[in-house]
Design a protein around this motif. Structure first.
Motif, mmCIF file in Angstrom:
data_model
loop_
_atom_site.group_PDB
_atom_site.id
_atom_site.type_symbol
_atom_site.label_atom_id
_atom_site.label_comp_id
_atom_site.label_asym_id
_atom_site.label_seq_id
_atom_site.Cartn_x
_atom_site.Cartn_y
_atom_site.Cartn_z
ATOM 1 N N GLU A 11 8.207 6.753 6.547
ATOM 2 C CA GLU A 11 6.793 6.595 6.898
ATOM 3 C C GLU A 11 5.937 6.429 5.650
ATOM 4 O OE1 GLU A 11 3.214 9.270 8.833
ATOM 5 O OE2 GLU A 11 5.286 9.700 9.395
ATOM 6 N N SER A 12 6.212 7.259 4.631
ATOM 7 C CA SER A 12 5.444 7.185 3.393
ATOM 8 C C SER A 12 5.621 5.832 2.721
ATOM 9 C CB SER A 12 5.872 8.303 2.443
ATOM 10 O OG SER A 12 5.209 8.202 1.208
ATOM 11 N N THR A 13 6.845 5.322 2.724
ATOM 12 C CA THR A 13 7.112 4.029 2.091
ATOM 13 C C THR A 13 6.405 2.899 2.827
ATOM 14 O OG1 THR A 13 9.268 4.800 1.294
ATOM 15 C CG2 THR A 13 8.932 2.416 1.421
ATOM 16 N N GLU A 14 6.448 2.913 4.145
ATOM 17 C CA GLU A 14 5.754 1.886 4.918
ATOM 18 C C GLU A 14 4.252 1.910 4.655
ATOM 19 O OE1 GLU A 14 6.461 1.841 9.062
ATOM 20 O OE2 GLU A 14 8.571 1.294 8.898
ATOM 21 N N LEU A 15 3.692 3.112 4.616
ATOM 22 C CA LEU A 15 2.259 3.239 4.393
ATOM 23 C C LEU A 15 1.889 2.707 3.018
ATOM 24 C CD1 LEU A 15 -0.497 4.280 5.363
ATOM 25 C CD2 LEU A 15 0.086 6.501 4.370
ATOM 26 N N ARG A 16 2.660 3.074 1.986
ATOM 27 C CA ARG A 16 2.352 2.611 0.636
ATOM 28 C C ARG A 16 2.519 1.097 0.521
ATOM 29 N NH1 ARG A 16 1.511 5.076 -3.895
ATOM 30 N NH2 ARG A 16 0.187 6.204 -2.437
ATOM 31 N N ASN A 17 3.514 0.540 1.181
ATOM 32 C CA ASN A 17 3.688 -0.907 1.122
ATOM 33 C C ASN A 17 2.519 -1.632 1.779
ATOM 34 O OD1 ASN A 17 6.079 -0.837 -0.290
ATOM 35 N ND2 ASN A 17 7.375 -0.896 1.532
ATOM 36 N N ARG A 18 2.002 -1.075 2.856
ATOM 37 C CA ARG A 18 0.821 -1.683 3.477
ATOM 38 C C ARG A 18 -0.383 -1.577 2.537
ATOM 39 N NH1 ARG A 18 2.740 1.019 8.265
ATOM 40 N NH2 ARG A 18 1.095 2.593 8.070
ATOM 41 N N GLN A 19 -0.492 -0.458 1.839
ATOM 42 C CA GLN A 19 -1.590 -0.313 0.883
ATOM 43 C C GLN A 19 -1.461 -1.309 -0.266
ATOM 44 O OE1 GLN A 19 -1.307 3.831 -0.155
ATOM 45 N NE2 GLN A 19 -2.462 4.514 1.639
ATOM 46 N N ARG A 20 -0.237 -1.549 -0.722
ATOM 47 C CA ARG A 20 -0.026 -2.543 -1.778
ATOM 48 C C ARG A 20 -0.434 -3.938 -1.307
ATOM 49 N NH1 ARG A 20 5.345 0.292 -2.640
ATOM 50 N NH2 ARG A 20 5.111 1.506 -4.557
ATOM 51 N N LEU A 21 -0.071 -4.256 -0.077
ATOM 52 C CA LEU A 21 -0.444 -5.564 0.464
ATOM 53 C C LEU A 21 -1.956 -5.713 0.507
ATOM 54 C CD1 LEU A 21 1.066 -7.518 3.352
ATOM 55 C CD2 LEU A 21 -1.326 -6.871 3.535
ATOM 56 N N VAL A 22 -2.652 -4.665 0.937
ATOM 57 C CA VAL A 22 -4.120 -4.719 0.980
ATOM 58 C C VAL A 22 -4.676 -4.960 -0.416
ATOM 59 C CG1 VAL A 22 -6.202 -3.353 1.375
ATOM 60 C CG2 VAL A 22 -4.347 -3.315 3.050
ATOM 61 N N ALA A 23 -4.145 -4.255 -1.417
ATOM 62 C CA ALA A 23 -4.637 -4.405 -2.785
ATOM 63 C C ALA A 23 -4.457 -5.834 -3.280
ATOM 64 C CB ALA A 23 -3.918 -3.426 -3.701
ATOM 65 N N ALA A 24 -3.268 -6.400 -3.090
ATOM 66 C CA ALA A 24 -2.984 -7.736 -3.608
ATOM 67 C C ALA A 24 -3.820 -8.807 -2.920
ATOM 68 C CB ALA A 24 -1.505 -8.055 -3.463
ATOM 69 N N THR A 25 -4.031 -8.669 -1.625
ATOM 70 C CA THR A 25 -4.726 -9.721 -0.877
ATOM 71 C C THR A 25 -6.240 -9.660 -1.017
ATOM 72 O OG1 THR A 25 -4.590 -8.350 1.130
ATOM 73 C CG2 THR A 25 -2.898 -10.054 0.830
ATOM 74 N N ARG A 26 -6.755 -8.735 -1.820
ATOM 75 C CA ARG A 26 -8.190 -8.769 -2.116
ATOM 76 C C ARG A 26 -8.518 -9.922 -3.058
ATOM 77 N NH1 ARG A 26 -9.384 -7.343 1.973
ATOM 78 N NH2 ARG A 26 -7.149 -7.477 2.328
ATOM 79 N N ALA A 27 -7.510 -10.502 -3.725
ATOM 80 C CA ALA A 27 -7.733 -11.518 -4.757
ATOM 81 C C ALA A 27 -7.668 -12.913 -4.176
ATOM 82 C CB ALA A 27 -6.690 -11.376 -5.865
ATOM 83 N N CYS A 55 5.191 3.656 -15.485
ATOM 84 C CA CYS A 55 6.406 4.419 -15.219
ATOM 85 C C CYS A 55 6.316 5.762 -15.910
ATOM 86 C CB CYS A 55 7.641 3.654 -15.700
ATOM 87 S SG CYS A 55 7.777 2.001 -15.021
ATOM 88 N N GLU A 56 6.119 6.817 -15.144
ATOM 89 C CA GLU A 56 6.047 8.161 -15.695
ATOM 90 C C GLU A 56 7.451 8.687 -15.949
ATOM 91 O OE1 GLU A 56 3.341 9.178 -16.617
ATOM 92 O OE2 GLU A 56 1.713 8.837 -15.199
ATOM 93 N N PRO A 57 7.610 9.605 -16.898
ATOM 94 C CA PRO A 57 8.944 10.167 -17.171
ATOM 95 C C PRO A 57 9.474 11.026 -16.044
ATOM 96 C CG PRO A 57 7.262 11.300 -18.466
ATOM 97 C CD PRO A 57 6.604 10.113 -17.844
ATOM 98 N N THR A 58 8.564 11.584 -15.208
ATOM 99 C CA THR A 58 9.036 12.435 -14.114
ATOM 100 C C THR A 58 9.444 11.580 -12.936
ATOM 101 O OG1 THR A 58 6.773 12.627 -13.297
ATOM 102 C CG2 THR A 58 7.565 14.355 -14.768
ATOM 103 N N ALA A 59 10.419 12.061 -12.200
ATOM 104 C CA ALA A 59 10.895 11.324 -11.028
ATOM 105 C C ALA A 59 9.856 11.389 -9.940
ATOM 106 C CB ALA A 59 12.214 11.906 -10.532
ATOM 107 N N GLY A 60 9.758 10.353 -9.132
ATOM 108 C CA GLY A 60 8.811 10.378 -8.019
ATOM 109 C C GLY A 60 8.611 9.005 -7.432
ATOM 110 N N THR A 61 7.841 8.979 -6.413
ATOM 111 C CA THR A 61 7.554 7.711 -5.745
ATOM 112 C C THR A 61 6.412 7.012 -6.443
ATOM 113 O OG1 THR A 61 6.040 8.837 -4.277
ATOM 114 C CG2 THR A 61 8.306 8.582 -3.522
ATOM 115 N N ALA A 62 6.189 5.768 -6.067
ATOM 116 C CA ALA A 62 5.097 4.992 -6.633
ATOM 117 C C ALA A 62 3.775 5.591 -6.237
ATOM 118 C CB ALA A 62 5.179 3.538 -6.150
ATOM 119 N N GLY A 63 2.888 5.588 -7.190
ATOM 120 C CA GLY A 63 1.560 5.805 -6.898
ATOM 121 C C GLY A 63 0.726 6.894 -7.030
#
Length: 659
Positions: free
Chosen positions: A625-641, A651-659
């Protein structure tokens, strides 16, 4: 065209001579008005005047003006015009211009023809007074029809429109005056500057605004259509959904009485679209309210004497304190406080559930983590503690505002209802919000229009329109042509993995970005990836070489904490910024900056996206669910242009998801 004072006098004198020879029996007011308009046709405007103007026979406009600001149908009179007469005259104008298209096959809709009544006297000099469904403009304010800040058509588009108007407007004489002859040594330079002037105005200052005059035939059909109940418009990013809404609002305002409402879940979006609507439809701009949903509710409840205390900081504190009480019982199932905050906000309160029994059997659309009865009991206890923490401080949250507003509307409907309500970005409104808007709109033709795209949903959870008791069968429209993004930008956005299946907001199959037709060539995308220490240099280097002015560029991030980091970086570099939450659409030289939630519904020539990798990783159960939500947010960001995207991944040194 820029002329000297001497040249302006010569042009006006020539205009008067031309009018006297073409229309020797004109009354004083039409002669003055047409003379002033004709003098302004030098450069990039065209004037069409009724050949039988002195007779005033038949219900037709006295003149048509075509310039970079659009198409104007004019009545010139010293007397008050009866509303029915004005409607008949302007209907004629709209019917005669119905066949005009641009080079790309877009049409001029009836909602794009400006209706103007010009009378004697003086005015404020900046605005035209609304008088029914048209402007009432004193002759001294004719410059209002030529304001540079309202220009949105290129020289080529103006010429294309005027050429077709000349064929369609039989019984009208096309008048024009030539510019004064320039000295031979400067003639070429003057011509080049004149040719470039309106191109620069349209392509740079107002790069997206040809929709003020032209629509795709499918868009035009939706604008002109009448619906006998609630209707829905869906379509991927960039397909012109909001454009259709604004044109429909103008059409409905012209043909109805009473106020109209444009609302959305996004706080800053109504201000931007209100400015666009004022340019599209100044004659009815005061009839349409542009308010985000919670602002409307606050005003409504205050008018009914119902005090509400809503504090974002207080709400966050109340939930954080409730979480500390129940964290131990829920974190093994899912450790993220944000997940459980969304469960309370979007499922329990967002669906209007008031008992545990209702929650036990309620659908949780869009939520991937399965909850059995024992888990739901734990969540319900979290919800009750949160409510108690709010009550301790006499606070309400945004869901409470909706619930209170709905109760008040049931108790006593509005004394004057809305003629129509349009809801933009509807996919992010809660189910209770939809039910309230349904009640507010009431029953009747064209009363409620819902506009959205499931692929651009940036908040968790979901619903179907049928859940809110809103039937749209047979009244659903899908837009499939992308008008905003150039092909390079569109292809980049299509590759962001936001390809999960979406519905049409009511359970039927929807259209995703990968299925739309692209009509704009070109576009460029650049990517950068590196550690946080290298971000300042990379970002500032890109800003220094932007292919678009900073005033038409936005920097978008995905979390408020990342916004703080980027704002500090830009401030230290001396780059002027404007928060997206304060953006009104007015042109300036500042870089716009904000989260993807504030970028919803906006568009820019260029976009800089900064994505920070790292942070809390959800449990495997909630990761999908988190991945789907973030991917939709990425699409919104890119299509503003429209033209350009720079995508920076930190890329942070600590492990984690995007964002």
């Amino acid at each position: 065209m820029n002329l000297s004072k001497h040249a302006e006098r010569r042009v006006y004198q020539e205009s008067v001579r031309l009018l006297e020879s073409s229309f020797p029996r004109l009354d004083s007011l039409p002669r003055r008005v047409l003379g002033a308009l004709l003098a302004r046709t030098v450069g990039n405007a065209h004037l069409f005047v009724r050949e039988d103007l002195h007779e005033r026979a038949g219900n037709r406009p006295d003149a048509f003006l075509v310039n970079a600001n659009g198409i104007f149908a004019l009545i010139i009179t010293e007397e008050r015009v009866r509303e029915q007469t004005a409607r008949t005259v302007f209907r004629y104008a709209e019917e005669r211009c119905a066949g005009i298209t641009d080079q790309r096959g877009r049409v001029v809709p009836v909602s794009a023809i400006h209706r103007v009544i010009v009378g004697p006297g003086t005015g404020a000099g900046r605005t035209a007074r609304a008088a029914g469904p048209h402007w009432s403009l004193p002759e001294t304010d004719l410059a209002r029809l030529f304001r540079r800040e309202d220009a949105h058509l290129t020289r080529r588009q103006v010429d294309v429109v005027a050429r077709q108007a000349g064929d369609l407007l039989s019984g009208y004489a096309r008048l024009a005056v030539e510019p004064p002859e320039a000295r031979p040594e400067t003639a070429g330079l003057l011509d080049a500057a004149s040719l470039a002037e309106n191109e620069v105005e349209a392509a740079q200052a107002r790069p997206f605004d040809s929709w003020l005059t032209f629509l795709h035939p499918h868009q035009h059909a939706i604008v002109a259509r009448d619906y006998n109940g609630p209707a829905r418009i869906s379509g991927p990013a960039g397909t012109g959904k909001t454009v259709v809404v604004l044109h429909r609002l103008r059409r409905l305002a012209r043909n109805s009485t009473g106020p109209l409402l444009f609302t959305t879940f996004v706080r800053n979006l109504p201000t931007v679209h209100a400015a666009s609507f004022r340019r599209l439809a100044p004659e009815v701009a005061e009839r349409v309210e542009f308010l985000h949903l919670h602002a409307w509710l606050r005003r409504f409840l205050q008018s009914r004497g119902r005090a509400v205390r809503v504090s974002t900081r207080g709400i966050n504190t109340a939930f954080a304190r409730a979480w500390t009480v129940h964290r131990a019982s829920l974190r093994e199932l899912e450790p993220s406080i944000d997940y459980w905050r969304a469960e309370v906000d979007r499922v329990i309160k967002g669906r209007g559930l008031t008992t545990f029994e209702e929650y036990l059997h309620a659908p949780r659309r869009g939520r991937k983590l399965r909850l059995d009865a024992r888990h739901k009991e734990l969540v319900w206890e979290l919800y009750e503690t949160y409510q108690a923490k709010l009550a301790e401080r006499d606070l309400h949250d945004y869901n409470d505002m909706i619930q209170l507003g709905d109760v008040e509307l049931r108790r006593e409907p509005l004394a004057q209802g809305y003629a129509a309500i349009a809801v933009d970005e509807v996919q992010d409104i809660t189910l209770t919000g939809l039910r309230l808007l349904r009640r507010l709109a009431g029953d009747g033709p064209n009363r409620l229009l819902l506009v959205g795209d499931g692929q651009q949903q940036v908040y968790p959870g979901g619903w179907r329109l049928s859940d809110a008791g809103i039937p749209v069968q047979g009244r659903g429209e899908v837009l499939r042509v992308n008008y905003r993004n150039r092909r390079g930008v569109l292809d980049f956005a299509r590759g962001l993995d936001a390809t999960n299946e979406v519905d049409d907001l009511d359970g039927g199959p929807g259209v995703v970005l990968g299925q739309v037709e692209a009509i704009n060539g070109g576009g460029e995308c650049r990517s950068w990836s590196g550690p946080a220490a290298e971000l300042p240099a990379a970002l500032l280097d890109q800003i220094a070489t932007m292919p678009a002015p900073l005033g038409q560029t936005a920097l978008i991030v995905f979390h408020h904490r990342d916004l703080v980091r980027c704002r500090k970086l830009l401030h230290e570099a001396g780059i002027a910024t404007l928060p997206l939450e304060d953006y009104t659409g007015a042109p300036d030289d500042r870089l716009k900056i904000g989260t993807v939630h504030r970028a919803k519904g906006l568009e820019f020539r260029a976009v800089l996206v900064v994505q920070f990798d790292g942070g809390d990783r959800p449990s495997s159960a909630a990761r999908e669910e988190s991945t789907e939500l973030r991917n939709r947010q990425r699409l919104v960001a890119a299509t503003r242009a429209r033209d350009f995207v720079w995508w920076g991944s930190v890329c942070e040194p600590t492990a984690g998801t995007a964002g």
